[in-house]
Design a protein around this motif. Structure first.
Motif, short mmCIF file in Angstrom:
data_model
loop_
_atom_site.label_atom_id
_atom_site.label_comp_id
_atom_site.label_asym_id
_atom_site.label_seq_id
_atom_site.Cartn_x
_atom_site.Cartn_y
_atom_site.Cartn_z
N PRO A 24 0.84 -1.21 0.00
CA PRO A 24 0.00 0.00 0.00
C PRO A 24 0.87 1.25 0.00
N PRO A 25 0.41 2.30 -0.70
CA PRO A 25 1.21 3.53 -0.75
C PRO A 25 1.62 4.06 0.62
N ASP A 26 0.74 3.92 1.62
CA ASP A 26 1.04 4.53 2.92
C ASP A 26 2.14 3.81 3.69
N VAL A 27 2.55 2.63 3.23
CA VAL A 27 3.68 1.95 3.88
C VAL A 27 4.86 1.74 2.93
N THR A 28 4.69 2.15 1.68
CA THR A 28 5.74 1.93 0.68
C THR A 28 7.01 2.71 1.01
N THR A 29 6.87 3.99 1.36
CA THR A 29 8.05 4.79 1.64
C THR A 29 8.87 4.18 2.77
N GLU A 30 8.21 3.75 3.82
CA GLU A 30 8.90 3.15 4.96
C GLU A 30 9.59 1.84 4.57
N ALA A 31 8.89 1.02 3.76
CA ALA A 31 9.46 -0.26 3.35
C ALA A 31 10.68 -0.07 2.46
N VAL A 32 10.60 0.83 1.48
CA VAL A 32 11.73 1.08 0.59
C VAL A 32 12.88 1.72 1.35
N THR A 33 12.57 2.59 2.29
CA THR A 33 13.61 3.18 3.13
C THR A 33 14.36 2.09 3.89
N ALA A 34 13.62 1.14 4.45
CA ALA A 34 14.25 0.03 5.18
C ALA A 34 15.11 -0.81 4.24
N ALA A 35 14.62 -1.03 3.02
CA ALA A 35 15.37 -1.83 2.05
C ALA A 35 16.68 -1.15 1.67
N LEU A 36 16.62 0.15 1.40
CA LEU A 36 17.83 0.88 1.03
C LEU A 36 18.81 0.93 2.19
N ARG A 37 18.29 1.07 3.39
CA ARG A 37 19.16 1.08 4.57
C ARG A 37 19.83 -0.29 4.75
N THR A 38 19.13 -1.36 4.41
CA THR A 38 19.67 -2.70 4.52
C THR A 38 20.78 -2.95 3.52
#
Length: 293
Positions: A24-38
């Motif tokens: 969902p758009p409302d959790v996408t930014t957080e998920a992608v941020t976590a992925a890039l940080r990983t």
């Protein structure tokens, strides 16, 4: 094992990426941020997912240089046609907030109007020639779709993103891709789609063969499946919204499956597709407008 894959045309792409299908758009930014940080540096999205804007926001806020991230997105069938697909690029690049898209893909073949599919791909060729995209590809194309496309276009797709997991490995599609020098990229690479079957079938996550291999390596079934893809030369784009799973899915570069283990996983193929039948894709049943913003 190299962590990157070389696409036709000399474009280098991380082998392991992060997908946002059904995120969902409302959790996408957080998920992608976590992925890039990983440590993920390949992000896969699509116009039809409705979350390109949020992917772009995460990339901008990551603190990483744009050229450190390989970004791929897809054109939906409703925007097929030469001029329509050129405009689809403008919509996607605007939502993502980027001038250049690393890999621009046709999301499906449109067998009911293959002329539109060809015109859309010719628009991708134009975008590549103009330097607006670095590489072009397709998704969910079967061997006969590839043959028909190649007969009428100039640039061989760099990549074909298709459903590939231990229960549905599509060897004939993978062979066709390889014959043309096309990289196979797996969506639902750990068989998440098998978890949604209502017929009581076993999921890949609880398969005893995969479980035994995971136990032997001190890894999870998901990690074993991702390692299987990488060792067989595929790109894989697992998805998750849970930071611990995002991290877990990235920890696949510190062990190696034996030839016998790879063969055992290959032997699990059921031939049962989880996603839509590619030949059944029509504008009447799957078409929907992609918003301008």
């Amino acid at each position: 094992m190299d962590t990157n894959i070389m696409l036709a045309g000399g474009v280098e792409m991380p082998a392991l990426g992060f997908g946002v299908f059904q995120t969902p758009p409302d959790v996408t930014t957080e998920a992608v941020t976590a992925a890039l940080r990983t440590g993920y540096r390949l992000i896969d999205t699509a116009a039809a997912y409705g979350n390109e804007r949020e992917v772009g926001e995460a990339i901008r806020n990551s603190g990483l240089d744009r050229n450190e991230i390989f970004l791929e997105t897809k054109v939906w069938i409703s925007d097929y046609g030469y001029d329509e697909t050129l405009h689809a690029f403008e919509k996607s690049s605007r939502k993502l907030g980027v001038d250049t898209i690393d890999l621009f893909i046709l999301h499906q073949a449109l067998p009911s109007d293959f002329d539109k599919t060809v015109d859309a791909y010719r628009a991708l060729e134009r975008l590549r020639a103009d330097g607006r995209v670095r590489a072009i590809g397709v998704s969910n194309f079967m061997p006969h779709h590839l043959t028909a496309l190649l007969e009428r276009t100039e640039v061989v797709p760099a990549l074909n993103q298709v459903e590939v997991h231990p229960y549905f490995s599509q060897p004939e599609v993978q062979r066709a891709n390889a014959d043309h020098g096309i990289v196979t990229q797996a969506w639902s690479p750990i068989g998440g789609i098998t978890s949604y079957r209502g017929d009581g079938s076993r999921s890949t996550f609880t398969d005893p063969v995969i479980g035994a291999i995971a136990e032997a390596h001190g890894k999870t079934p998901a990690q074993v499946m991702l390692r299987w893809h990488l060792q067989e030369g595929r790109s894989a784009i697992p998805k998750s919204v849970r930071p611990e799973r995002i991290q877990e899915n990235f920890e696949v570069f510190d062990f190696e499956l034996s030839p016998e283990q790879l063969s055992a996983i290959n032997g699990l193929d059921t031939g049962i597709r989880g996603g839509p039948e590619p030949e059944a894709i029509t504008l009447e049943t799957f078409g929907r407008a992609i918003p301008e913003a």
